[in-house]
Design a protein around this motif. Structure first.
Motif, PDB file in Angstrom:
ATOM      1  N   CYS A 123       0.604   5.690  17.499  1.00  0.00           N
ATOM      2  CA  CYS A 123       0.152   4.479  18.186  1.00  0.00           C
ATOM      3  C   CYS A 123       0.590   4.547  19.651  1.00  0.00           C
ATOM      4  CB  CYS A 123       0.745   3.239  17.517  1.00  0.00           C
ATOM      5  SG  CYS A 123       0.249   1.695  18.312  1.00  0.00           S
ATOM      6  N   LEU A 124      -0.383   4.475  20.551  1.00  0.00           N
ATOM      7  CA  LEU A 124      -0.103   4.539  21.983  1.00  0.00           C
ATOM      8  C   LEU A 124      -0.135   3.163  22.641  1.00  0.00           C
ATOM      9  CD1 LEU A 124      -2.193   7.726  22.798  1.00  0.00           C
ATOM     10  CD2 LEU A 124       0.257   7.568  22.314  1.00  0.00           C
ATOM     11  N   HIS A 125      -1.031   2.303  22.176  1.00  0.00           N
ATOM     12  CA  HIS A 125      -1.131   0.929  22.672  1.00  0.00           C
ATOM     13  C   HIS A 125      -1.506   0.027  21.504  1.00  0.00           C
ATOM     14  CE1 HIS A 125      -1.121   2.021  26.973  1.00  0.00           C
ATOM     15  NE2 HIS A 125      -1.809   3.075  26.578  1.00  0.00           N
ATOM     16  N   SER A 126      -0.939  -1.167  21.447  1.00  0.00           N
ATOM     17  CA  SER A 126      -1.326  -2.141  20.428  1.00  0.00           C
ATOM     18  C   SER A 126      -0.967  -3.539  20.887  1.00  0.00           C
ATOM     19  CB  SER A 126      -0.642  -1.854  19.090  1.00  0.00           C
ATOM     20  OG  SER A 126      -1.006  -2.833  18.130  1.00  0.00           O
ATOM     21  N   THR A 127      -1.938  -4.448  20.761  1.00  0.00           N
ATOM     22  CA  THR A 127      -1.665  -5.875  20.990  1.00  0.00           C
ATOM     23  C   THR A 127      -1.835  -6.655  19.687  1.00  0.00           C
ATOM     24  OG1 THR A 127      -3.974  -6.332  21.622  1.00  0.00           O
ATOM     25  CG2 THR A 127      -2.448  -5.704  23.382  1.00  0.00           C
ATOM     26  N   ILE A 128      -1.844  -5.955  18.563  1.00  0.00           N
ATOM     27  CA  ILE A 128      -2.015  -6.597  17.255  1.00  0.00           C
ATOM     28  C   ILE A 128      -0.703  -7.248  16.837  1.00  0.00           C
ATOM     29  CG2 ILE A 128      -2.545  -6.211  14.817  1.00  0.00           C
ATOM     30  CD1 ILE A 128      -4.200  -3.769  15.712  1.00  0.00           C
ATOM     31  N   PRO A 129      -0.707  -8.529  16.479  1.00  0.00           N
ATOM     32  CA  PRO A 129       0.533  -9.172  16.016  1.00  0.00           C
ATOM     33  C   PRO A 129       1.064  -8.488  14.760  1.00  0.00           C
ATOM     34  CG  PRO A 129      -1.181 -10.800  16.468  1.00  0.00           C
ATOM     35  CD  PRO A 129      -1.848  -9.456  16.513  1.00  0.00           C
ATOM     36  N   ASN A 134      -5.309  -7.073  10.647  1.00  0.00           N
ATOM     37  CA  ASN A 134      -6.554  -6.757  11.341  1.00  0.00           C
ATOM     38  C   ASN A 134      -6.352  -5.591  12.297  1.00  0.00           C
ATOM     39  OD1 ASN A 134      -6.623 -10.062  11.044  1.00  0.00           O
ATOM     40  ND2 ASN A 134      -8.560  -9.071  10.578  1.00  0.00           N
ATOM     41  N   GLY A 135      -7.219  -4.595  12.196  1.00  0.00           N
ATOM     42  CA  GLY A 135      -7.142  -3.446  13.082  1.00  0.00           C
ATOM     43  C   GLY A 135      -6.127  -2.405  12.684  1.00  0.00           C
ATOM     44  N   LEU A 136      -5.549  -2.546  11.490  1.00  0.00           N
ATOM     45  CA  LEU A 136      -4.510  -1.616  11.062  1.00  0.00           C
ATOM     46  C   LEU A 136      -5.046  -0.568  10.089  1.00  0.00           C
ATOM     47  CD1 LEU A 136      -1.415  -3.911  10.400  1.00  0.00           C
ATOM     48  CD2 LEU A 136      -2.173  -2.847  12.540  1.00  0.00           C
ATOM     49  N   LEU A 137      -4.363   0.570  10.079  1.00  0.00           N
ATOM     50  CA  LEU A 137      -4.594   1.598   9.071  1.00  0.00           C
ATOM     51  C   LEU A 137      -4.209   1.051   7.699  1.00  0.00           C
ATOM     52  CD1 LEU A 137      -5.062   4.733   8.482  1.00  0.00           C
ATOM     53  CD2 LEU A 137      -2.573   4.938   8.764  1.00  0.00           C
ATOM     54  N   TYR A 138      -5.049   1.322   6.684  1.00  0.00           N
ATOM     55  CA  TYR A 138      -4.672   0.961   5.310  1.00  0.00           C
ATOM     56  C   TYR A 138      -4.882   2.168   4.412  1.00  0.00           C
ATOM     57  CZ  TYR A 138      -9.738   0.087   4.716  1.00  0.00           C
ATOM     58  OH  TYR A 138     -11.104   0.207   4.681  1.00  0.00           O
ATOM     59  N   LEU A 139      -3.993   2.310   3.429  1.00  0.00           N
ATOM     60  CA  LEU A 139      -3.947   3.481   2.565  1.00  0.00           C
ATOM     61  C   LEU A 139      -4.019   3.065   1.107  1.00  0.00           C
ATOM     62  CD1 LEU A 139      -0.750   5.139   4.107  1.00  0.00           C
ATOM     63  CD2 LEU A 139      -3.098   5.288   4.973  1.00  0.00           C
ATOM     64  N   TYR A 140      -4.840   3.782   0.338  1.00  0.00           N
ATOM     65  CA  TYR A 140      -4.879   3.566  -1.109  1.00  0.00           C
ATOM     66  C   TYR A 140      -3.888   4.513  -1.772  1.00  0.00           C
ATOM     67  CZ  TYR A 140      -8.888   0.526  -0.578  1.00  0.00           C
ATOM     68  OH  TYR A 140      -9.709  -0.531  -0.242  1.00  0.00           O
ATOM     69  N   SER A 141      -2.622   4.267  -1.506  1.00  0.00           N
ATOM     70  CA  SER A 141      -1.578   5.175  -1.975  1.00  0.00           C
ATOM     71  C   SER A 141      -1.343   5.074  -3.482  1.00  0.00           C
ATOM     72  CB  SER A 141      -0.271   4.886  -1.225  1.00  0.00           C
ATOM     73  OG  SER A 141       0.053   3.517  -1.279  1.00  0.00           O
ATOM     74  N   GLU A 142      -1.870   4.027  -4.116  1.00  0.00           N
ATOM     75  CA  GLU A 142      -1.737   3.896  -5.569  1.00  0.00           C
ATOM     76  C   GLU A 142      -2.972   4.416  -6.311  1.00  0.00           C
ATOM     77  OE1 GLU A 142      -0.681  -0.048  -6.752  1.00  0.00           O
ATOM     78  OE2 GLU A 142       0.675  -0.330  -5.046  1.00  0.00           O
ATOM     79  N   TRP A 157      -7.637  -3.743  -4.223  1.00  0.00           N
ATOM     80  CA  TRP A 157      -6.299  -3.579  -4.791  1.00  0.00           C
ATOM     81  C   TRP A 157      -5.846  -2.131  -4.573  1.00  0.00           C
ATOM     82  CZ3 TRP A 157      -4.983  -0.094  -8.640  1.00  0.00           C
ATOM     83  CH2 TRP A 157      -6.048   0.504  -9.333  1.00  0.00           C
ATOM     84  N   GLY A 158      -4.529  -1.930  -4.699  1.00  0.00           N
ATOM     85  CA  GLY A 158      -3.971  -0.584  -4.657  1.00  0.00           C
ATOM     86  C   GLY A 158      -3.809  -0.004  -3.270  1.00  0.00           C
ATOM     87  N   TYR A 159      -3.826  -0.841  -2.247  1.00  0.00           N
ATOM     88  CA  TYR A 159      -3.672  -0.323  -0.888  1.00  0.00           C
ATOM     89  C   TYR A 159      -2.530  -1.048  -0.189  1.00  0.00           C
ATOM     90  CZ  TYR A 159      -5.877  -4.582   0.884  1.00  0.00           C
ATOM     91  OH  TYR A 159      -6.159  -5.891   1.186  1.00  0.00           O
ATOM     92  N   ARG A 160      -2.089  -0.468   0.924  1.00  0.00           N
ATOM     93  CA  ARG A 160      -1.137  -1.147   1.794  1.00  0.00           C
ATOM     94  C   ARG A 160      -1.520  -0.880   3.234  1.00  0.00           C
ATOM     95  NH1 ARG A 160       4.849   1.085   2.260  1.00  0.00           N
ATOM     96  NH2 ARG A 160       4.676  -0.458   3.941  1.00  0.00           N
ATOM     97  N   SER A 161      -1.266  -1.855   4.095  1.00  0.00           N
ATOM     98  CA  SER A 161      -1.514  -1.697   5.524  1.00  0.00           C
ATOM     99  C   SER A 161      -0.270  -1.143   6.197  1.00  0.00           C
ATOM    100  CB  SER A 161      -1.890  -3.044   6.151  1.00  0.00           C
ATOM    101  OG  SER A 161      -3.105  -3.527   5.615  1.00  0.00           O
ATOM    102  N   ILE A 162      -0.479  -0.339   7.232  1.00  0.00           N
ATOM    103  CA  ILE A 162       0.617   0.288   7.967  1.00  0.00           C
ATOM    104  C   ILE A 162       0.608  -0.222   9.399  1.00  0.00           C
ATOM    105  CG2 ILE A 162       1.626   2.453   8.768  1.00  0.00           C
ATOM    106  CD1 ILE A 162       1.714   2.227   5.755  1.00  0.00           C
ATOM    107  N   TYR A 163       1.645  -0.916   9.766  1.00  0.00           N
ATOM    108  CA  TYR A 163       1.782  -1.414  11.130  1.00  0.00           C
ATOM    109  C   TYR A 163       2.605  -0.412  11.938  1.00  0.00           C
ATOM    110  CZ  TYR A 163       2.795  -4.460  15.079  1.00  0.00           C
ATOM    111  OH  TYR A 163       2.882  -4.990  16.336  1.00  0.00           O
ATOM    112  N   LEU A 164       2.037   0.113  12.996  1.00  0.00           N
ATOM    113  CA  LEU A 164       2.743   1.011  13.893  1.00  0.00           C
ATOM    114  C   LEU A 164       2.884   0.353  15.257  1.00  0.00           C
ATOM    115  CD1 LEU A 164       0.970   4.453  13.225  1.00  0.00           C
ATOM    116  CD2 LEU A 164       3.135   3.646  12.254  1.00  0.00           C
ATOM    117  N   LYS A 165       4.091   0.348  15.763  1.00  0.00           N
ATOM    118  CA  LYS A 165       4.318  -0.083  17.136  1.00  0.00           C
ATOM    119  C   LYS A 165       4.051   1.089  18.071  1.00  0.00           C
ATOM    120  CE  LYS A 165       8.576  -1.191  16.355  1.00  0.00           C
ATOM    121  NZ  LYS A 165       9.973  -1.688  16.521  1.00  0.00           N
TER     122      LYS A 165
END
Length: 201
Positions: A123-129, A134-142, A157-165
């Motif tokens: 992540c190089l720039h982000s103004t996402i709270p 919204n606007g985040l990577l999400y993974l179906y890791s399950e 179901w079966g996913y999680r969002s990843i917030y990167l600063k």
């Protein structure tokens, strides 16, 4: 079904892979290249277990000399290998910068192409709270062993969002883990660097 193992670690998170001076130059490069970015809009995608043509809306541009030097860095490869226990090598000559900068920019569910076993996303720039997906990577890791067509039919179901600063990175096993980017809201911005690697067995 996909040929994967049940105990795979889907991703690895890193803080501050780059020192302050290098990160400053890294973060400035996509801003300088934005005028050359291509607008990608795919409204009717095609599903494939690797690659395919996922639906999308965003802008991207090939990397410049700063990203190219990072991609070729033996020190970076050595550090990632030490932290993950995985031997990796660049799978191409250059990476990309991706801009999620307009309302509803997104990337639908997919696995990465055959040449991209792992993707280092920074992540190089982000103004996402931080409390927004919204606007985040999400993974179906399950749901690693599930066909994409099945995930598309029941995607909630079966996913999680990843917030990167800004300054944080994720090494994603994108050839195995289904993933996407949620639509971004108006007046928000996310710029990432993506570098593809192959795993050396």
């Amino acid at each position: 079904m996909m040929d994967t193992t049940a105990d795979i670690q889907p991703y690895f998170l890193f803080d501050n892979l780059f020192d302050d001076a290098l990160f400053h130059r890294f973060a400035q490069e996509p801003i300088q290249l934005y005028g050359q970015a291509r607008h990608h809009v795919v409204t009717e995608g095609a599903i494939a277990e690797r690659g395919g043509t996922p639906k999308r809306k965003f802008r991207s541009v090939g990397g410049g000399p700063v990203q190219n030097a990072i991609y070729a860095s033996k020190n970076l490869l050595s550090h990632i290998s030490d932290q993950t226990g995985m031997q990796i090598a660049p799978s191409g000559q250059r990476g990309t910068y991706t801009f999620y900068a307009e309302e509803n920019d997104y990337l639908d569910i997919h696995r990465d192409v055959d040449q991209c076993d792992l993707t280092l996303i920074t992540c190089l720039h982000s103004t996402i709270p931080q409390n927004s997906a919204n606007g985040l990577l999400y993974l179906y890791s399950e749901r690693l062993n599930e066909n994409l067509s099945s995930i598309y039919k029941d995607r909630y179901w079966g996913y999680r969002s990843i917030y990167l600063k800004p300054g944080q990175s994720i090494l994603l096993q994108g050839g195995i883990v289904p993933h996407g980017v949620n639509p971004i809201k108006a007046n928000h911005l996310r710029i990432i660097s993506a570098l593809c690697f192959k795993r050396i067995f």
